[in-house]
Structure formats: structure tokens, C-alpha cells
Scaffold this motif. Structure first.
Motif, PDB file in Angstrom:
ATOM      1  N   SER A 115     -34.099 117.794   5.575  1.00 12.78           N
ATOM      2  CA  SER A 115     -33.316 116.581   5.749  1.00 12.78           C
ATOM      3  C   SER A 115     -32.277 116.533   4.650  1.00 12.78           C
ATOM      4  O   SER A 115     -32.392 117.221   3.637  1.00 12.78           O
ATOM      5  N   LEU A 139     -31.294 113.811   2.316  1.00  7.90           N
ATOM      6  CA  LEU A 139     -31.686 112.468   1.900  1.00  7.90           C
ATOM      7  C   LEU A 139     -31.084 112.102   0.548  1.00  7.90           C
ATOM      8  O   LEU A 139     -30.989 110.940   0.203  1.00  7.90           O
ATOM      9  N   VAL A 140     -30.699 113.103  -0.214  1.00  2.12           N
ATOM     10  CA  VAL A 140     -30.246 112.845  -1.576  1.00  2.12           C
ATOM     11  C   VAL A 140     -28.779 112.437  -1.591  1.00  2.12           C
ATOM     12  O   VAL A 140     -28.392 111.468  -2.244  1.00  2.12           O
ATOM     13  N   THR A 170     -33.486 118.554   1.085  1.00 10.65           N
ATOM     14  CA  THR A 170     -34.919 118.316   1.124  1.00 10.65           C
ATOM     15  C   THR A 170     -35.502 119.235   2.192  1.00 10.65           C
ATOM     16  O   THR A 170     -34.970 119.279   3.292  1.00 10.65           O
TER      17      THR A 170
END
Lengths: 324, 324, 324, 324
Positions: A183, A185-186, A198
Motif C-alpha cells: 500500500s 500509506l506514508v 508499505t
């Protein structure tokens, strides 16, 4: 990485730093000045018969070319991982490297970390019986600068590559299946650049040992580096280090010191140990612990992870996997 | 499980144990004798208007039938997880259960564990920012007797079911994709019975939160129960407990006391707390924390895991997932 | 303490709480109401032949009188430590207590703490060889209200008394020398009342085992309760508990949950276990683990500590120490 | 100790090892050969104007003489603690040392340990409020060879001397009272030689801070090195290190790696840091962190401890304590 290795070489009683080369003359000059060694061109260095070995810590994309030049000049080589970002190119170059008169060592620092080595030693001594599964957590404290992302090779080749090698080393057998998912996400900018930040992977070995790898580009609490082996009679793990052995007891609870923040801190001993290993190799006491084929194996796993991520399906790894 | 709940009921100031029922008359008699309550048939109990609630802790395959009978008799119900081993049957029965005049509580003990509740409280307070990934380790100390395997419903429905519910509870959103893989490493007899004893799963939620679940039927060192939440500003984990706070320092190193060995020990407080929650439900102070739909959600995830294991591919979970 | 013991009695399947007595009628009424037992006068209770045992948890200054009355009425007695604040008075009463027809148990809760019992078990099994020294840390989270100080008996009789008994129990031989020093660092009002709030003591046993005791009335971080045994082949310690097994990883480091805050929390299991022990005593299965002589020994040590503090010198404890 | 310092000097980029001197010519030769420096007599070294500084790591009894000779020759001096075993002699020599043109640094390695420095930093930042008490555990893994005992100066001057300095440094004020007691529990031969192997001490500072020191010549489990500060708002402690971050989970419990076994391992970083500090002193960046007066203070405390042990009474330390 060049600076880190150069400083370790300068501090080691087993090496003499004779020259520093870098396309960036300013960087080369600063480092040379600090360590008392001249700046020379890579060509000059390779042509100097009094120089026994070179440490290649250039940008990843030029690792292979620099290694081949050094091999051609009869130098022993210490090269930062990974040797290449392209598995087929690397496979094509293998014969040349393997015909080299002098050893070629590809440095995977985890294999020289004293904590992971103690884990492996205890496992090899049979302390937990037969190995069943492996968990690796490799989370960076903070995402790299965005300009690094496009030339990093992507999360799997830049970052997970360590875990592929660590898992292969610990398990001691080849992987036959891999599933990767991820993913962003950061930082959405990372996604915009076509990468993820991620990831979770599951690998299966020829002997049905299962390995889980967890990656993140950002923790908020330091460099999270854990490895756990689950066996038939127990488990062994390398936990995170703390920067000091100080504990504070307060209203909020009991607090340990923070983790080492960066790879340079966490694996400082590993970097010194791999250099020492290279000295042993030069002295003829041992063969390189890791070579081009280990780099190729890890790279093939990274390719498979990218393929799995894109296709959404597990990848079956062929019988000749890891070979040229 | 019947004995465990009956003893907790007998010790609670908020309940009176009025009768014990079991197909096995000897077991029922022993328990009744120990706790000073009569043995009665389930039918008699349901017909007794002075009894307000029943706790169903029969074999899993008869949970749903016993719950429906109780609901039909106007009893409040506390039922051990899972409510059924067949998702479609359960979905079909949902309307009857949800029309019930009295509450039906499906007991997932993890949700009442004080350690997991403290984890969730700290997460809900924003201590680690936005949730990114979740790791669950759920490893049993030793494999169950082989005769239990065929009627267990399989690893995913018997064991992972807890983790599916825990993950759903912690994440607070539905899962949309699941990949499961497993091995039979503990005992080949388990494989011969068509089951696995080791599993690794990766789930993805609607919001791209990734969850890794690790299961094993045998550790060699006690009941390994860990949950870790990784967020944008830090991480929270529930670590294993130790049976005592004693440490021994010796030549071999520093040793903590062993883990609690069994679920009954590890979750003793959770079992008491879920009973206390049920008392609150009966007093009208709160609605059941978990009901038939939570059981159905976990069951659908277990079905998907079986499907993924068989097909070797990830399963996409439909938009109406978890609904009847 | 009365409330704590009464609630444990009410919850135990091995006791029936038949009456509550207190000079403070309101307190007695509240407790009686909560637990469903009548308020009666102590005299009535002692005169009631259907009552087998009394638990004395009055103010320390009336412990001995209440115990003697109970003994005279033929009751078995469970009395909170210490039995008296005056060693000579207690020594004088010993013959009467020891002639009693029914057992008299003086409850030192540490001896029933499962963590300390595990420490002792491992020591008794020879895990650390011969005992050489003992360290006890007993620090309260916060100073008691000032009005308690004058009737507490002073730090040594009120607080260190536990450590005197714990050390005697662990070492299994008498102390022959004691040095105590202290400061008033927490609250100058405590000094104005003639007491101290911080103390360090060194005791020497007949076999030259050395014991260090550290006391403080205030930590700022919870109830610090540690015991460590150093032996010829290793060490054993009981460390502090944490209220939950949750760890938080953040920028500031790694944090465990806070300690249990109060003695009631920290020793909850010990209080239940000592009551259970008393049930065993009543059933004739065992003799009381601690009796009046243990209370007298601890009291003599507290007296010696006061004397050492005042004189500034170590105190040599006589050969008949601890005896009447 | 000479070898340890010589190797650190040889490895430091801030020093050049120019000569090695030792009464034992064989030892000197081996070390010189290993490090590539010539063996010279101490007199020659002192007479060589090109040498800026000497490190004195001779036997303790000749420290002072060697330092005075070096001071007289205009050398900067790094001297292993303690500077002398006789306080009055040292006091008499103080004026000569303090008149020296070049700095004299007495190396107490604890003050340079990164863990203790982090403890002190956090304390100085006010993390635990006002300091109330200090606990120091300093236990050696195994007793020294018996022939070392007579020339060690005794436990207090040889071993506790570190703790006297550490406590003085942490507390930042002078001690006014000291009580010491000890036993011979490890080896009766040590007693026969007039020494002890186990000691407990309580010190009181001018500001009523209490300090407990625990010493043992033998643990059975490694080098136990702990320091704990108890303050008005919390506590800070340096716990023991583990040789690696590996944990093993097995039937017997959870085990950390053993402690560092020796002072050379435990304080390796401290030894390097104190040498680096000496380089800063030579560069004129800072004054020596510890000098002859610190050595005298620690020595006076060791004398007081011996006196307390012999007399069985606490010792009141005079107003001019620690001064010449």
C-alpha cells in the motif's frame, strides 16, 4: 555508503586507504581530506598495480559496470549490495565475474550483524529444533527524499532486498513461491512516482518453511529491525536495540531509550565486521560469504515480488531459480 | 468451555447458577455437584420462566440450534464463538436471531482481554496516529488431540476465527481481500486428516490497512499471543505475559518466567470480563458488544481463507461481505 | 483493610461472611449492605458459637486486644500484621495466644504473593546456589495523609515491618545485626511529626548473609516492589509488574504500561491466597504459615531500626532475639 | 590495563603511539610488536621532547611516582584510577601535581560510559525532579586470582573506588557519613588474606541524599553493573547490557543473552571515550573531567569504609573532607 566504508577502512588496522574516487569531485575531496588519502580517478586506481582491492559503493545503477572494470583489472572487489537492479543483465555478467582471478564479495550487512549471527548460531546449534517459520520486520524510521524514489529501483529492490537475502541465509534453502502486497500509506507522492511504501510478503521454501516479511518506509519511532525464527522446540528472535541501557520510571510508565535511528547506527558493527571478513578473504583465510549469485537470488525475488504486486497473485519460482 | 463459564458464573456476584445441562450426564453431574446447582435437561431449562438467560457452550456444531431454541423460548443468550461453522446457514438464521426479544451475545474473548482493551484504548486516543498495518501472532502451545481435528471445522474456523474477529474489531472497517497459505509442519497426521497446522495470512481492508495473521498449532514454549498495531506516529503492541514476575540471572543469560500455557490461563480475565459484560447487557446498561453478524463476518473470512488456501490465490471479498 | 478482607471473604467459596463489626457504625453499615451481612458488635460476634473464626483488621493499636478477646472466646483468628506496636507487650501476651485452642494466623501478605513464592521456590530448588545477599525495594507511590503518621507507629513499624518479615522468611535464619539510617525528603511535615519518609537499612544474619532494605514513602511512578536474591551461582529477582502487557513505541522510546499503583492492586492475589491459606488452616490441612512469633520478630527488628536511627550506630541483636 | 589503553591509542585517529614502556620487558615487547611502536625506558620517554603525553597504567602502587615524574618532565598525563592507595601521601603530592604546566587527567571509566552519561543527562534535564537516593550494584563475575588480593589495596580501594567516584559525580555534593559492612562469602582464602569479597555500604551526602553501594567479587552470571537514581518525580536506572539482542523462547521461559562478562567488554566504549576526552584536553578544548582531587575524594571514602568495617560503626566525614 562510500563515506561509511572509507572511514571504516581508514580506522581498520588491516587496511590502508590509498585513494578515493567519486564523480562528484567535491565529495571526493572532502572525504579524501578527512581521511588523508588522495583523490584519484577510478581508471588510475584500477591501473595502479600496488592497489590490491577496491570497494565499490557508487550509485546502484553503476555497481555492475564498476565491478566488471575492477575484475578486468585483476582487483579484488568489495561491492555494496545489490550488484545490479536487473536480474538478466546480472545473470549475463556472472560468468565474467566468476572467472575473475581475485575474489568478489557482495556485502549484505545483515549477515555480519553480531545479533543476527548469534541468532543463527543458536539455531544452528539446534536450540529450537527444526525451523518452521520466519518473521522479518524491516521498517525505516522515515521515508527517503522523494528524488531518491525513482532511482531506488523501487521498494523491493532497494529495501526488501536485504530481507530476501537474510531469509535465504537463515533458511538455507531456496524459495519456491512468493506473494507480495503493498500500500501507499506514508506519502501519496510515492504512489504518484509508481512505488509503494508499505509491503507484506509471504514466501514458501522448498521445504515448506513459511517466511513473512513486513516493510514500511516510516515508523515514527526509529529503525525497527526484528527477525524471529519459530521452530519445533521454541523460538529465537533478534529484538530491537536501544540506544542506551537507561530506563525511566515515571507516571506514564516505564520507558526504555529510543531505538538506533538509522541503518548506519544500527548496523555499525555489521559494517565493520563485513570489512574484516573482506580482510580475511584477501588473506586467503576464507571465501567470500556472499557473492554475485546471492545478489542474483535476492534480485530474482525482488522481481517476483514486483510481479506479484502487479498481478495480485502469488508467483511460482522456477526450478532453476537463482541460477544464471 | 462449559465448565469454565459455569465456574465463572458461580463465582460472580451478578449471577446465580440455577441449572447445568449436558448430553454427557456424568460431566453434567460432576459440574453440578461441584457448583451446587442441579442437572436439568435443556428443554426443562428453556421451559422454566424463572430462568432469564442461558450460556451456550456446547460443541460448535450445535451452537446455532441451541441458540435458536433459547431465542424461541425468550431467553437472553450468551453463546461461545463461533455461532456456526456454516456461513450460509448462519446467514439464513440471522433474521430469527435478530428478531429475538432478548439480547444474543456471541462471546469473542479477545475483545474483553484487559491487555487488548488497553491497546485499543491507547489507539483510540490517537497515541500512534492513523493505523497502517496490524500483526497478529496466535500460536498454540501444543496441537489438540487428533480426534478433535475432524470436528474442529479446520484451523481457520476453529483457531484463526479469533484473529479475524480481533482484526475486524481493532481496524474498525471491513476487509476486501485475503490471501492465506499454510503448511503441515507439526504433525503429518493433521495433513492426513485434511487440515493444516501452520498458516500465514495477509488481509487488506477497504482503507488499505494491511493485516498479517500468523498461526501455529504448536510452539514448544507456551501460548504465544501477540498483537501489534503500526501507525503513522508509532506502534502499540500487546506482548506475551509471563506467569510470574521472577527473573533468573545465570551463566546462560537472563530468563523470565514462562508464558501462560493455555487459553484458560491467558484469557482468564477476559472470560470473567465477558461474563460481566453480559450482566451489563441483562441489566439494560449496554447492547451486546458482539452479536451474530460479528460471528458471520469472521466465518466468511474463514471460508475465504479456505478458498485461498485451496486455490493458491487471493480472494476478493464482495461488497456485501459480512451481510446476510 | 477490613473492607478488602470482607470482600475477599464474601467472594470465596470457602467462607461465609456472617457479620461485620466496626466502631464506625456508618462504615460497618456500608460494608454490610454491600456484602449482604449484618452489622453486629464484636462482643456479639465473639459470643455467637456458630461463628468459627474472626478476621481482625482494626487499627493496629487494637489488634492485640481484639485477638486476645477472640482467642479467649475460642475463635480461630486471622489478624492483619503487625499484631502489636509494642514488642514487650506482645511478648507478654504470647503465652496466652499460644495456649489458644484454635489457630492464630498473622497475615503477612508478601509471603502469599505468587511472584515471591515463585522466587522462593526457585531458590529452594537450588537454582542460584547458596544465598549471599538480599536486596528489597519497598517504595510507596505517595505518602499517606499526615493524620495517619502519628498513629502509624512510624515508618519502620508500619512499612518496613513487611520487609523485615519478607527477609526473615527468604533467608530462613535470624538477623544478628542491623544498621538503619533515614531522611525526611518527601515532606518536611513528616519530620515535624517525628517520623522519616526515606530509609536504607543493612541487616546481617547469623550466617553472614547481608540484606539491604530500601524504603520510600513516595516514588512518583507507582508502587515499587522488588526483591532480589544474590547467590553463589546466580541471582533471582521479582521485578515490578505492569498493569497491562501493552508497549508503546514512539519518538521518546519504548514504554511499558505503568506499575500497579497501590498495595491493594499489587498484592490482590496475595490477599486472596492468604485467605485461602487460612481456610486450609481451619480445615486442619496445615498450620498457620505465620504466627505471633513472626510478628514479634519483625517488631523487634523495627525497634532495633528505631534505636539505630536514633543512636546512629548499628544494633547487635541478642541471642534470644525474637523470643518472648 | 596498559594493553587496553595502548590498543585504543593505536586505533584512535587523534593519537600516535610513539613508545611502550614496562618493567616486564617481555610484555612490553609483545605489545610493542603488536602495535608497531618501539619499547623504550620510561626515562627515555620522559626525556623525549617530541612526546606530548604519557598514559600511566602501571601497578597502582607506582601510579603516583610515575605521574610525578611525568609532571616534572612537562608531560601531559592520563593516569588510571586510583592515583594512589594512600590518601595522606596523595594529599601531600597534590600541590606538585596542581602546579604542573600540563593537564593531569585521572581516568574513572564510569564517567565516560555512554549509558551512565545518558542517565546523568536525563537527570540534569530534570526528568525525575530532585534526587533523593542512589543505588549502585557493582558485582564482578568472578574473584581475581588470590595473588592479586594482597596488592589490590583491598576491596574498597580496588573495586568500590569506582562507586565512590560514580556516586560523587552523580550526586554532585560531598558525602558526610558512611557505614560499611562486609562478609567473606565467595572464598575463605580472601578472608585469610585479610580482605572481604562482599560489601554493602550506605553513604549520606551533605544534602541528606542517601546512597547504597553493593559489591561482590563473584556473581555466577557476568558483570552486574547497575545504577539507579530515585527522585521526587520518578526514577532513572542504567540496567545491565546483554551481549546480543537475541531472545530465546523455550519451555523454561524467555531468555535474554548473557551480560558482558568483563569490565573490558562492558566499558569498552567508556575506555575509548575517556581517551577521546583526553585528546580534547590536549587540544585545549576542555579541562580534565576528573583530576587528582577526585582520586583523593574516592580514596578518603575508601579509607572511611575500611575504618567503618573495622570499627563496626558509621564514620563521620570531616568538613574539609576531600581536600588536601
Amino acid at each position: 555508503m562510500g563515506g561509511l566504508h572509507a572511514r571504516n577502512i581508514a580506522a581498520s588496522p588491516r587496511f590502508r586507504l590509498t585513494a578515493v574516487a567519486d564523480h562528484n569531485q567535491e565529495l571526493a575531496g572532502d572525504l579524501a581530506g578527512e581521511l588523508g588519502a588522495p583523490v584519484r580517478s577510478y581508471e588510475e586506481i584500477l591501473a595502479d598495480a600496488s592497489i590490491e582491492a577496491v570497494v565499490v559503493a557508487s550509485s546502484t545503477s553503476s555497481h555492475l559496470e564498476n565491478v566488471l572494470l575492477a575484475v578486468g583489472s585483476g582487483k579484488a572487489v568489495f561491492c555494496e549490495k545489490p550488484l545490479s537492479l536487473d536480474a538478466d543483465t546480472l545473470a549475463g555478467a556472472l560468468p565474467d565475474i566468476e572467472r575473475a582471478s581475485r575474489p568478489v564479495f557482495i556485502a549484505f550487512n545483515r549477515r555480519f550483524d553480531p545479533h543476527l549471527r548469534d541468532l543463527k548460531r543458536q539455531f544452528d546449534e539446534g536450540r529450537i529444533g527444526a525451523l518452521e517459520t520466519v518473521h522479518i520486520i524491516n521498517h525505516d524510521p522515515a521515508a527517503p527524499r522523494l528524488e531518491f524514489i525513482p532511482r531506488s529501483g523501487g521498494l523491493f529492490k532497494d529495501f526488501t532486498i536485504h530481507d530476501f537475502d537474510t531469509a535465504s541465509w537463515l533458511i538455507g534453502e531456496e524459495f519456491v513461491e512468493l506473494f507480495a502486497t503493498g500500500s501507499c500509506l506514508v506519502d501519496p507522492e510515492i504512489e504518484a512516482l509508481g512505488d509503494i511504501d508499505t509491503a507484506k510478503l509471504i514466501l514458501r521454501s522448498a521445504g515448506n518453511i513459511l517466511c513473512v516479511i513486513s516493510n514500511s518506509r516510516r515508523t515514527g519511532y526509529g529503525y525497527d529491525q526484528r527477525v524471529e525464527l519459530f521452530g519445533s522446540k521454541g523460538a529465537l528472535r533478534v529484538d530491537n536495540l536501544a540506544t542506551t541501557a537507561v530506563w525511566r520510571l515515571g507516571e506514564e510508565g516505564t520507558s526504555a531509550a529510543p531505538f538506533p535511528y538509522s541503518f548506519a547506527e544500527r548496523y555499525a558493527e555489521g559494517y565493520r565486521a563485513e570489512l574484516n571478513h573482506f580482510a580475511d578473504v584477501l588473506d586467503g583465510r576464507t571465501a567470500p560469504a556472499t557473492g554475485p549469485r546471492d545478489s542474483l537470488r535476492a534480485l530474482r525475488l525482488a522481481d517476483a515480488a514486483e510481479q506479484s504486486l502487479k498481478s495480485g497473485s502469488p508467483i511460482i519460482l522456477g526450478g532453476t531459480f537463482g541460477n544464471a
